[in-house]
Every structure is written in C-alpha cells, then in structure tokens.
Write a protein that holds these residues in place. Structure first.
Motif, short mmCIF file in Angstrom:
data_model
loop_
_atom_site.label_atom_id
_atom_site.label_comp_id
_atom_site.label_asym_id
_atom_site.label_seq_id
_atom_site.Cartn_x
_atom_site.Cartn_y
_atom_site.Cartn_z
N UNK A 16 -14.11 2.49 44.67
CA UNK A 16 -14.68 2.58 45.66
C UNK A 16 -14.63 1.55 47.13
N UNK A 17 -13.91 1.38 47.93
CA UNK A 17 -14.08 0.29 48.63
C UNK A 17 -13.18 0.39 50.21
N UNK A 18 -13.45 -0.93 51.20
CA UNK A 18 -13.65 -0.23 52.14
C UNK A 18 -11.89 -0.66 52.97
N UNK A 40 -9.41 4.33 44.19
CA UNK A 40 -9.19 3.57 44.94
C UNK A 40 -8.49 3.07 46.37
N UNK A 41 -7.80 3.83 46.60
CA UNK A 41 -6.45 3.59 47.96
C UNK A 41 -6.85 5.30 48.35
N UNK A 42 -8.41 5.81 47.86
CA UNK A 42 -8.43 7.23 49.32
C UNK A 42 -9.88 6.51 49.39
N UNK A 43 -10.58 7.21 50.73
CA UNK A 43 -11.99 7.20 51.07
C UNK A 43 -12.65 6.48 50.34
N UNK A 44 -13.20 5.55 51.02
CA UNK A 44 -14.54 4.99 50.20
C UNK A 44 -15.39 6.01 49.51
#
Length: 371
Positions: A16-18, A40-44
C-alpha cells in the motif's frame, strides 16, 4: 542461534503506497500472494493503528517479540508508505521510547510540519527519504507527472530543513544516473546537508530500468568530485564497491547484513534479509513464534546469504546503503567512517556494531552458517 541483533526492519502494509514507482520491489517480489497480484500499483489501502485495530494488536507483538529475543536497539519502520496509516505516529512514539534509534523510511509526500516537530522532539529519529533526483526527468520512474514531482520535492525540502537527521536514498537508474552529480550538488548546497546514498535499481525486472554502461561515467564523476561533495557522500570506498557492481554487472563481494538485521512484516511474517525478501521463516503472531526465532542464523539459507561470494542470483543483483555494514566487517571502512551516517552514529549502536564484528572475527557471533 544469534542472541543479539543490531536491528529489525519492520515492513508495514508493503503493498500500500501513494506512489507507483515503476521499479518497485514489492511489485516484483514472489514472497506473498499479494506481491504476485502487484497490489502496490493499485489504489492505496487506508489502515489504522489504534487500540483494538488489526495493526494495533499486531505491531506491538511483532516488534516486542524481536526485542525480547534479540535486544535489538534499532528499529526501522517502512512500507509501502507508512504515513498512509492513520495513527502511525502513536506507534512510532511508542517505539521511539523503546529503541536507541528509530528509522522512519518515507517518500515524504504525507509528512506534515506537526509530524516533523514531534519526531524531532524524540531526539532519536532518523528519516530515510526516497528521492532519485531533484529534477523531474531523473525522478520520473518514481512519479508520473511534473506537478506531482513538484509536490514531492516541496515536501522533501521541508524535511531537509526540519533539523532532523536525514538520509536520502537515491535509486540509480537509466533516468536518474545522468543527474547524480547535480543531485549531490543540490543536496550539498542545503543549509543542513543530508547523507546521500546512491544505489542501483534491483529486482527481477531491473534490466528494464538499469543504468546503461555508458552512464557509469556519471558515477565516476561523483568520485572525481568527492572532495567537493564529501559533506553528503558516503565513505569513498563505497564507490569502489558501487563501481565494481556497475562494471561487473553483478555483486562479487560478501554481505554480512543477515547476521545483523532481520526483516519482519506487519502480518507477522519473518524473513532473514531486509534487502531481498526470501523464504518465510515463520510468523511472529503464531504460537510457535519462539521456534521460528530460534532458527535465526541457523537455517541453510543463512549459509548462502553469508557466503564469501554471493551464491544466489538475487544476492548477485543486490547493492544497497546497508552495504556499509558489510564494508566495515570486511575492513574496507573504519568504524568512524561507518558511523558518519546518522543511523549508526549513536554510541550504543556504534558499540554494538564493533562488538558484533569482534565476535564474528572470533567465530563467536552465534551464526552457525557462512561464518
């Protein structure tokens, strides 16, 4: 079994990252099913640390069980992006009171003035900030638009001016490498220059982003300008290793990191190396967690990780700022040079590292494999 570790690298909600760095290691990892899914490449995902929440129940247990077993004076908290977690300052506050050094790794976007003021007041926090260049062109594997880069840079400038000890972690890739000398100059010109650690992009997909051979000249320029930029650069021998890695195309030198630092995750998983997430050694939230921790330093994997020359492909492709610890163990830098970095500067940390090296040299550091 190892009875004392230098530190615990605690990874909170790593998927989970912005930001969506194209070279993100979590997006390339095979350790967990969620890594396969490249979340990781989806919405956090937003989460909360609070009494009764899932993280509120798990995180104190995870750090506490490492500390109870290994008396680790250093805790590094990373993600994902940990400032996506509501209430994360409550957890950091608790852990700062229990450790000699609390390292907080962040991309800086969500760090506010009030965070910096409180972190500074604890007196034992080091901020490790991820930034590949002060220019959008060099930072564009990390951020997709120039406007977002501007926001990131403004936040990081606030961090650099906060008075906190800061280490800048800059990934060298095909876009950032040409700007490395100018980036180092920009950092050195700050009123409070941070420590700057440039290191190569890594992971199974690294060839997509790696520096080209003709770009090594930009790292050679850093060495040529070492005296000018010494205020922000790691010890000069660091660049001997870095240039060897770049010219050879792989690591050929020894790593000692797993004898010093362990990696844990907010779901309880334990793995022996903070750099590359290898096999699951067990779960600290399970009833048999003590048995899992008894295997630290004892499993066959440690033989490969601590070998005189890298054996695993993942190890051959790995070089990070943690390498200065291995350089000290290999007598490539002095203790004073190692402890120029804020992470290792406190006397308790310095003394423990020196003691662990002495025990290693005597064959008594508790690691039964690869010693």
């Amino acid at each position: 079994m190892i009875d004392t570790l230098l530190g615990n690298d605690l990874v909170i909600n790593e998927d989970s990252c912005n930001l969506s760095c194209t070279y993100c290691l979590t997006g390339q990892s095979n350790l967990k099913q969620s890594h396969h899914a490249q979340l990781i490449f989806g919405p956090p995902t937003r989460d909360r640390y609070a009494e009764g929440s899932l993280l509120g129940r798990r995180l104190p247990l995870i750090a506490g069980r490492i500390d109870d077993t290994f008396r680790a004076p250093m805790l590094k908290v990373t993600g994902g992006e940990i400032f996506l977690v509501a209430g994360i300052m409550d957890y950091l506050r608790e852990q700062a009171a229990q450790h000699e050094v609390l390292i907080v790794q962040t991309n800086g976007v969500l760090v506010r003035e009030e965070h910096l003021e409180e972190l500074r007041g604890w007196k034992n926090v080091v901020l490790q900030v991820s930034l590949d260049s002060h220019l959008f062109s060099g930072n564009s594997h990390r951020v997709q638009t120039e406007s977002l880069h501007g926001k990131v840079l403004r936040r990081i400038e606030t961090i650099l001016d906060s008075g906190l000890p800061v280490e800048i972690y800059g990934v060298l890739n095909d876009r950032s490498a040409p700007e490395a000398p100018a980036f180092a100059r920009w950092l050195a010109d700050r009123e409070r220059p941070p420590a700057f650690f440039p290191f190569p992009v890594r992971g199974p997909d690294s060839e997509r982003f790696a520096m080209r051979p003709d770009q090594i000249v930009h790292i050679e320029e850093l060495v040529d300008r070492y005296e000018e930029l010494a205020a922000v650069l790691p010890p000069r021998p660091y660049f001997d290793r870095l240039l060897s890695f770049l010219r050879e195309g792989e690591r050929t030198f020894r790593c000692h990191l797993p004898r010093l630092v362990i990696s844990t995750f907010s779901d309880g998983m334990v793995t022996p190396c903070p750099n590359i997430w290898f096999s699951n050694m067990g779960n600290l939230l399970e009833d048999d967690h003590a048995e899992s921790l008894r295997r630290v330093g004892e499993t066959g994997l440690y033989t490969a990780l601590l070998a005189e020359r890298p054996r695993l492909n993942a190890c051959k492709g790995c070089f990070t700022p943690w390498d200065t610890l291995s350089m000290y163990f290999e007598d490539e830098i002095t203790l004073d040079e190692l402890c120029q970095a804020p992470t290792y500067a406190p006397p308790v940390i310095r003394e423990l590292i020196a003691e662990r090296k002495r025990l290693y040299k005597e064959g008594r550091d508790g690691v039964s494999c690869g010693g």
